[in-house]
Design a protein around this motif. Sequence first.
Motif, PDB file in Angstrom:
ATOM      1  N   ARG A  84       0.849  -1.193   0.000  1.00 54.34           N
ATOM      2  CA  ARG A  84       0.000   0.000   0.000  1.00 54.34           C
ATOM      3  C   ARG A  84       0.885   1.243   0.000  1.00 54.34           C
ATOM      4  N   GLN A  85       0.472   2.237  -0.776  1.00 54.82           N
ATOM      5  CA  GLN A  85       1.195   3.498  -0.836  1.00 54.82           C
ATOM      6  C   GLN A  85       0.895   4.304   0.429  1.00 54.82           C
ATOM      7  N   THR A  86       1.897   4.972   0.974  1.00 51.44           N
ATOM      8  CA  THR A  86       1.706   5.726   2.206  1.00 51.44           C
ATOM      9  C   THR A  86       1.851   7.231   1.997  1.00 51.44           C
ATOM     10  N   HIS A  87       2.010   7.682   0.784  1.00 50.31           N
ATOM     11  CA  HIS A  87       2.143   9.108   0.506  1.00 50.31           C
ATOM     12  C   HIS A  87       0.785   9.805   0.604  1.00 50.31           C
ATOM     13  N   PRO A 135      -4.405   3.306  -3.660  1.00 46.34           N
ATOM     14  CA  PRO A 135      -3.444   3.014  -2.592  1.00 46.34           C
ATOM     15  C   PRO A 135      -2.585   1.779  -2.839  1.00 46.34           C
ATOM     16  N   ASN A 136      -2.928   0.966  -3.839  1.00 51.82           N
ATOM     17  CA  ASN A 136      -2.142  -0.239  -4.122  1.00 51.82           C
ATOM     18  C   ASN A 136      -1.037   0.010  -5.159  1.00 51.82           C
TER      19      ASN A 136
END
Length: 115
Positions: A27-30, A49-50
């Motif tokens: 998962r992207q955390t930005h 988010p993936n």
Amino acid sequence: MRALSAAAAGLAMALSSPASVEQGVARQTHPYVGMWVTNDGQVRHELLPNGRYDEARGRRESAYRGRYEVTGTHIEYWDDTGFTADGDFVDADTLHHGGMVLRRRVHPSRSPSPP
């Protein structure tokens, strides 16, 4: 032995399916996940988010799809058809990409906003 072989084949098929591949992506955390839209609503990038994106152009939904990575305020795109692109987030609500300016849309919707 035959049951083990069948189970191994089933596992290999499950692991190679697109849904399984996407589930394995971190998962992207930005802070830039979400919908980004040009002022006229004609170009819409949804950063998922993936690590995948889905871009609509005009009435053509999912015109481009692929993966992306964000490093700081820079974004790199790799389209599923093979081309690449990039852009830069100017601030929390503005993305410059391919000569376009996209703005964050608070409520994701694929339909264009009225001008």
